[in-house]
Motif scaffolding. Structure first.
Motif, mmCIF file in Angstrom:
data_model
loop_
_atom_site.group_PDB
_atom_site.id
_atom_site.type_symbol
_atom_site.label_atom_id
_atom_site.label_comp_id
_atom_site.label_asym_id
_atom_site.label_seq_id
_atom_site.Cartn_x
_atom_site.Cartn_y
_atom_site.Cartn_z
ATOM 1 N N ARG A 1 -17.543 18.840 -24.898
ATOM 2 C CA ARG A 1 -16.368 19.057 -25.744
ATOM 3 C C ARG A 1 -15.145 18.383 -25.142
ATOM 4 O O ARG A 1 -15.103 18.098 -23.937
ATOM 5 C CB ARG A 1 -16.095 20.543 -25.958
ATOM 6 N N ASP B 1 -12.883 18.943 -29.988
ATOM 7 C CA ASP B 1 -14.068 18.321 -30.584
ATOM 8 C C ASP B 1 -15.305 18.724 -29.786
ATOM 9 O O ASP B 1 -15.281 18.718 -28.551
ATOM 10 C CB ASP B 1 -13.947 16.794 -30.577
ATOM 11 N N ARG C 1 -20.236 14.039 -33.066
ATOM 12 C CA ARG C 1 -19.334 15.177 -33.220
ATOM 13 C C ARG C 1 -19.913 16.144 -34.248
ATOM 14 O O ARG C 1 -20.169 15.777 -35.392
ATOM 15 C CB ARG C 1 -17.947 14.708 -33.658
ATOM 16 N N THR D 1 -15.092 20.354 -35.235
ATOM 17 C CA THR D 1 -13.767 20.261 -34.637
ATOM 18 C C THR D 1 -13.011 21.551 -34.911
ATOM 19 O O THR D 1 -13.097 22.110 -36.014
ATOM 20 C CB THR D 1 -12.989 19.069 -35.231
#
Length: 497
Positions: free
Chosen positions: A125, A138, A144, A147
């Motif tokens: 992260r 994130d 990803r 978020t």
């Protein structure tokens, strides 16, 4: 398919997660496909690392939050180089162990990077800080996955939104957060609670009468699961003592709050599973007495033994082992105090303590204050399958065990056990005088008397003339927990119509 519902998991997992891990192995062995569903948010660690850690297969895991995306739980493979390539502004970078910083021009603008471990460049992260304020986090696997968005409120970073992504970067859905109130926004649907989201996920499984749902943790999700189970059979696993004895009388029973809802909804539950026959018998009696119903309750051990493990060398004399989460309710400090007292008469006694948990530092301090570091050791979290057999006996100070996986593993390595005469594990695995000792225990029992009984039993076992006979008895008792026996019980249950 067999869908097993849990909530969370950690590096120092509870007996529930280990029970699920054992079950996963059993179901693999009998060719019954299974999924294990986790519904918690895991902000500090990647879920698949923790499930792998106790033996789950990646393809067996469903995570609530990626279920509605095209991601599946997987290891983190997103790298520092991937992150750097996504950044267009100039920066400086430094790293120390598991964290790094990318610092940008301006007033207190930087990314704080959390790596999976200190030795590799995989990024779990990234926290993004602008002018000293956290504005975004994130989270990554191969890309990803979601978020989090923050705004300053009352001098703190306030989480107000999450977005969950597909592989191509498109938004799969959003979570709107106002303290404890959450709302999930899909393109065609608005969901107004996490429990409703769990129900929505359950409905999307398209369950039929060929499927089975097993609820391991019911809190905050059982109602939505039952409402969306369709034609699937539903079972509930009882992992702990299911009622409060002190608050129960002839007219009323106080159920354990973890099971109260699923007990009250017994007409929608096809079966309950207890780990011991003692608990099954008691549960059926209580259902008939207090609810006037006769549910289907099956006894299936939550664990199994692949084989009985025999020592290759002589067991170390007067060596004791205990293994558990190092939590206050396990009372490992009682064992430390008892062994220190027994050491006065048995100078070669040793105790090795396996496990991790919040009580570890207190235990270390206690051992040091009692000058016992030469014969009482904290051994950390280890795979104990080939370790038990090196010891002479097992100690437990837990005052409540729904089953006790470590107790089963101990007798599978031929260890006698000393523990309190409490439901259900000790009463299941210890036969008084034959493979150990059951000590009297009651809530509020005077400390000196309790400890005295433990010390007396430890010294008595150390003076035992025929430890081999006790060991043989434990091995014999362990045979019913061999994998082949447990597999048959699961096969009979899942194939029952």
């Amino acid at each position: 398919m067999i869908y097993n519902y849990n909530i969370g998991i950690g590096w120092a997992s509870s007996g529930v997660e280990y029970a699920q891990s054992y079950r996963a192995k059993v179901l693999r062995n009998i060719n019954k496909p299974a999924k294990f569903i986790f519904t918690d948010m895991f902000p500090r660690d990647n879920l698949i690392d923790m499930t792998r850690n106790i033996g789950f297969k990646d393809e067996e895991i469903i995570w609530l939050y990626t279920f509605f995306t095209d991601y599946s739980p997987e290891p983190v493979t997103y790298t520092l180089d991937d992150l750097k390539q996504s950044v267009t502004k100039p920066f400086t970078f430094d790293r120390e162990g598991k964290t790094g910083r990318m610092v940008f021009r301006g007033n207190n603008n930087y990314f704080k990077i959390y790596f999976v471990n200190a030795n590799q460049d995989f990024v779990h992260r990234v926290e993004m800080v602008s002018e000293g304020c956290l504005i975004r986090k994130d989270y990554f696997m191969s890309g990803r996955i979601f978020t989090e968005y923050y705004a300053p409120l009352d001098g703190k970073a306030h989480l107000y939104q999450r977005r969950f992504f597909n592989h191509d970067g498109s938004v799969a859905y959003e979570e709107i957060i106002d303290d404890d109130v959450v709302m999930y926004k899909f393109k065609d649907k608005l969901i107004c609670s996490k429990e409703e989201l769990i129900g929505y996920m359950t409905s999307k499984l398209s369950l039929t009468d060929q499927d089975i749902i097993i609820i391991d943790r019911a809190t905050g999700q059982a109602q939505s699961i039952l409402e969306n189970a369709g034609a699937a059979r539903v079972g509930v696993v009882i992992h702990a003592d299911h009622f409060s004895e002190g608050a129960t009388n002839d007219d009323n029973i106080l159920w354990n709050n973890y099971y109260e809802y699923t007990f009250s909804m017994n007409r929608h539950i096809d079966f309950y599973i207890t780990a011991t026959e003692k608990q099954r018998t008691l549960l059926i009696e209580q259902f008939e007495k207090y609810l006037n119903v006769s549910p289907n309750v099956y006894t299936i051990p939550v664990g199994s033994l692949s084989k009985l493990r025999k020592p290759e060398a002589q067991r170390k004399k007067h060596s004791f082992i205990t293994a558990s989460r190092l939590a206050t309710e396990k009372h490992v400090d009682w064992l430390v105090a008892a062994v220190v007292e027994a050491h006065k008469d048995v100078p070669d006694i040793t105790l090795d303590i396996y496990g991790k948990g919040g009580a570890e530092n207190d235990l270390r301090t206690q051992i040091e204050k009692l000058n016992a570091t030469t014969y009482i050791r904290l051994m950390g979290q280890q795979d104990l399958r080939e370790i038990y057999k090196k010891y002479e006996a097992y100690l437990s100070a837990s005052t409540s065990e729904g089953f006790g996986l470590t107790l089963m593993e101990a007798i599978g390595s031929g260890l006698p056990i000393i523990g309190f005469d409490v439901r259900y594990g000790n009463q299941t695995f210890i036969d008084e005088g034959k493979n150990g000792y059951k000590l009297p225990y009651a809530t509020g029992m005077e400390r000196g008397r309790r400890q005295g009984k433990m010390v007396e039993a430890i010294k008595r076992l150390c003076l035992e003339d025929d430890m081999d006979a006790m060991s043989r008895y434990s091995y014999k008792k362990a045979e019913k927990y061999l994998a082949s026996e447990v597999e048959k019980k699961w096969k009979d249950l899942v194939e029952m119509k």
